[in-house]
Design a protein around this motif. Sequence first.
Motif, mmCIF file in Angstrom:
data_model
loop_
_atom_site.group_PDB
_atom_site.id
_atom_site.type_symbol
_atom_site.label_atom_id
_atom_site.label_comp_id
_atom_site.label_asym_id
_atom_site.label_seq_id
_atom_site.Cartn_x
_atom_site.Cartn_y
_atom_site.Cartn_z
ATOM 1 N N THR A 57 65.012 52.295 25.165
ATOM 2 C CA THR A 57 64.551 52.745 25.997
ATOM 3 C C THR A 57 65.431 53.280 26.607
ATOM 4 N N TRP B 234 63.977 55.638 35.242
ATOM 5 C CA TRP B 234 62.671 54.327 35.111
ATOM 6 C C TRP B 234 61.095 55.636 36.131
ATOM 7 N N GLY B 235 60.419 55.737 35.055
ATOM 8 C CA GLY B 235 60.222 56.919 36.396
ATOM 9 C C GLY B 235 57.961 56.135 36.355
ATOM 10 N N TRP B 236 57.145 56.643 37.451
ATOM 11 C CA TRP B 236 55.612 56.194 37.321
ATOM 12 C C TRP B 236 54.851 56.940 35.931
ATOM 13 N N ARG C 278 55.649 55.141 32.688
ATOM 14 C CA ARG C 278 55.429 53.483 32.898
ATOM 15 C C ARG C 278 54.338 53.500 31.941
ATOM 16 N N GLU C 279 53.790 52.283 31.001
ATOM 17 C CA GLU C 279 52.011 51.787 30.365
ATOM 18 C C GLU C 279 51.240 52.082 31.602
ATOM 19 N N PRO D 275 49.847 54.059 33.512
ATOM 20 C CA PRO D 275 51.016 54.840 35.436
ATOM 21 C C PRO D 275 50.047 54.631 36.452
ATOM 22 N N GLN E 33 53.388 46.378 40.274
ATOM 23 C CA GLN E 33 55.051 46.115 39.818
ATOM 24 C C GLN E 33 55.292 45.953 38.803
ATOM 25 N N TYR F 158 58.227 48.029 35.746
ATOM 26 C CA TYR F 158 58.143 49.079 35.166
ATOM 27 C C TYR F 158 58.203 48.522 33.597
ATOM 28 N N PRO G 180 57.941 50.239 30.071
ATOM 29 C CA PRO G 180 57.428 51.780 29.021
ATOM 30 C C PRO G 180 56.554 51.461 27.981
ATOM 31 N N ARG H 289 57.606 57.171 27.339
ATOM 32 C CA ARG H 289 58.087 56.524 27.531
ATOM 33 C C ARG H 289 59.439 57.227 28.135
ATOM 34 N N SER I 53 59.349 60.510 33.192
ATOM 35 C CA SER I 53 59.890 59.764 34.041
ATOM 36 C C SER I 53 59.257 59.636 35.246
#
Length: 411
Positions: free
Chosen positions: A259, A263-265, A268-269, A271, A276, A278, A280, A286, A289
């Motif tokens: 991890t 954290w950025g969109w 994200r799983e 995206p 809502q 986060y 990964p 992952r 970012s």
Amino acid sequence: MTYTQADFATRAKALDEADPLRDYPGRFLGSDDPEIVAYLDGNSLGRPTRATAERIAAFVTEAWGGRLIRGWDEQWFDLPVTIGDRIGATVLGAAPGQTTIGDSTTVLLYKIARGALALRPGRTEIVLDRDNFPTDRYLLESIARELGLTLRWIEPEFTGGVTARELAEAVSERTALVVLSHVAYRSGYLLDAPALRAVAHDVGALLLLDLCHSAGAVELELDSWAVDFAVGCTYKYLNGGPGAPAFAYVRAEHLADFTQPIWGWMGRESPFEMAQGYVPAQGIRRVISGTPAIIGMLPIQDTLDLIEEAGMAAVRAKSVALTGFALDLVAHWLAPLGVEVSSPADPARRGGHVTIDHPRFKEITARLWQRGVIPDFRPPQGIRIGLSPLSTTYAEVLAGVAAIRDELAAR
């Protein structure tokens, strides 16, 4: 034995004619520029390929101008991992799914180091060396302050780098992470990566390698060496251009639990669900970012084409031969003028550049640039001769070292 300029010129001509990679320099822009006598700084910024000029122009008019936002669905979204896999296969010795590209080297180093440290909770020390590149040192100082960790410093030889013996004396059961440059940015010392990995793993620590001066210049086998993590830039031997995005490698066995803190969109799983919270993404995605720099990734593909075509073994052989020729010239022409070599003589321990030292090199570097000979200066008194195997000729090396000799002799 005394060698004249004509002797070395004959040798350089013969080496260029016999070079298996002799056709590659002409595939780079600027190779025929009469104002550039010798470009000896490919380890800081590589030349652009001719193919890159065409690729970028076509991208602006066709992909960006023609496809517009639709380009994300058709190709761009996956580009960080598809190019990452190519970098892994072509230059890192890494199987698919472990390498991605994006962000600067500094940002990726932060993300990977923080993620690595989280895998070793309860351990309190990071091991690094005083001769590592400034960003690496500064960044780890900030991480240590942020997390309340202790930095344990190794002080390698000025003309060398960290050895397995030195590392063994620095690590302990308190060590969480070891961070080293695979090729030392100043001396060009090439680490024995498998031996250092074994030392780190023997005490349960993880190894993170900085590959900025390695990727595209020396052969790498990250998977077989069992290296845990790596980060490297693409604007040196991979010719990605100024500020081109860096790459990161996370060994497959660590990905499920890895991890990173930014954290950025795009990391994200799913995206585009814009949900809502986060979660990964699976695998190497992952590490990503925000929105990746697509244009900055384009040139790297052209150099990867060349390396795939030539083969890393041939690239490395040319690198060894170029630096060996440079050291011969230094020994015959510059050593009598007080120049000292600060790089390993053993090619097995030498990366793609050599560093030479003299008290007047700072002022001489500026004059060399004025006459079209372009190395770089590294404090306290070093000229670094960076020889990019695909784009550098032996004639360039000869002209560059001869210019250094002339500047020293004239003053």
